[in-house]
Design a protein around this motif. Structure first.
Motif, PDB file in Angstrom:
ATOM      1  N   GLN A   1       0.843  -1.187   0.000  1.00 15.50           N
ATOM      2  CA  GLN A   1       0.000   0.000   0.000  1.00 15.50           C
ATOM      3  C   GLN A   1       0.886   1.248   0.000  1.00 15.50           C
ATOM      4  O   GLN A   1       1.846   1.333   0.762  1.00 15.50           O
ATOM      5  N   VAL A   2       0.589   2.192  -0.883  1.00 15.35           N
ATOM      6  CA  VAL A   2       1.331   3.435  -0.910  1.00 15.35           C
ATOM      7  C   VAL A   2       0.531   4.520  -0.220  1.00 15.35           C
ATOM      8  O   VAL A   2      -0.693   4.447  -0.090  1.00 15.35           O
ATOM      9  N   GLN A   3       1.233   5.525   0.249  1.00 12.22           N
ATOM     10  CA  GLN A   3       0.613   6.744   0.759  1.00 12.22           C
ATOM     11  C   GLN A   3       1.083   7.893  -0.111  1.00 12.22           C
ATOM     12  O   GLN A   3       2.234   7.897  -0.574  1.00 12.22           O
ATOM     13  N   LEU A   4       0.209   8.886  -0.310  1.00 16.75           N
ATOM     14  CA  LEU A   4       0.473   9.953  -1.269  1.00 16.75           C
ATOM     15  C   LEU A   4       0.378  11.316  -0.611  1.00 16.75           C
ATOM     16  O   LEU A   4      -0.550  11.573   0.168  1.00 16.75           O
ATOM     17  N   VAL A   5       1.311  12.200  -0.946  1.00 14.90           N
ATOM     18  CA  VAL A   5       1.299  13.566  -0.441  1.00 14.90           C
ATOM     19  C   VAL A   5       1.547  14.511  -1.606  1.00 14.90           C
ATOM     20  O   VAL A   5       2.615  14.471  -2.230  1.00 14.90           O
ATOM     21  N   GLU A   6       0.559  15.366  -1.895  1.00 21.54           N
ATOM     22  CA  GLU A   6       0.688  16.324  -2.980  1.00 21.54           C
ATOM     23  C   GLU A   6       1.310  17.629  -2.497  1.00 21.54           C
ATOM     24  O   GLU A   6       1.178  17.998  -1.329  1.00 21.54           O
ATOM     25  N   SER A   7       1.930  18.326  -3.422  1.00 16.72           N
ATOM     26  CA  SER A   7       2.458  19.659  -3.153  1.00 16.72           C
ATOM     27  C   SER A   7       2.551  20.415  -4.469  1.00 16.72           C
ATOM     28  O   SER A   7       2.416  19.821  -5.544  1.00 16.72           O
ATOM     29  N   GLY A   8       2.775  21.717  -4.377  1.00 16.72           N
ATOM     30  CA  GLY A   8       2.997  22.511  -5.573  1.00 16.72           C
ATOM     31  C   GLY A   8       1.843  23.392  -5.978  1.00 16.72           C
ATOM     32  O   GLY A   8       1.959  24.179  -6.920  1.00 16.72           O
TER      33      GLY A   8
END
Length: 127
Positions: A1-8
């Motif tokens: 399972q991956v975890q995702l963090v957006e930025s920008g």
């Protein structure tokens, strides 16, 4: 399972550019197809762009073709969305999404086919 963090995300004038990043955790990132969705107030979450893990094939909704570019760096376990020539109608919360790749299946653009989501990053475009 991956975890995702957006930025920008951020505020940009119409015609300007932003690059969104989605940093993933987990050692199986390279087996996940990735996508960007967006959602504006009162509207459904819509598919923006996707990229497969196997061939790196890319997909775009018609309204962003020629302006947005999706890419991924498996070594950095990050997917990017380069957004150029931004328009006020591009303003939304942008979400990164991931799902385990299904070899031999057509690339689905349905939000429900993605099992992992980031928290979203706001993009505001002033006219």
């Amino acid at each position: 399972q991956v975890q995702l963090v957006e930025s920008g995300g951020g505020l940009v004038q119409a015609g300007g550019s932003l690059r969104l990043s989605c940093a993933a955790s987990g050692r199986t990132f390279s087996t996940y197809d990735m996508a960007w969705f967006r959602q504006s107030p009162g509207k459904e979450r819509e598919f923006v762009s996707g990229i497969t893990c196997s061939t790196g094939s890319t997909y775009y909704t018609d309204s962003v073709k020629g302006r947005f570019t999706i890419s991924r760096d498996n070594a950095k376990i990050t997917v990017y969305l380069q957004m150029n020539s931004l328009k006020p109608e591009d303003a939304a919360v942008y979400y990164c999404a991931a799902r385990i790749s299904r070899i031999g299946f057509l690339f689905s653009r349905v939000a429900g086919s993605f099992g992992t989501w980031g928290q979203g990053t706001q993009v505001t475009v002033s006219s």
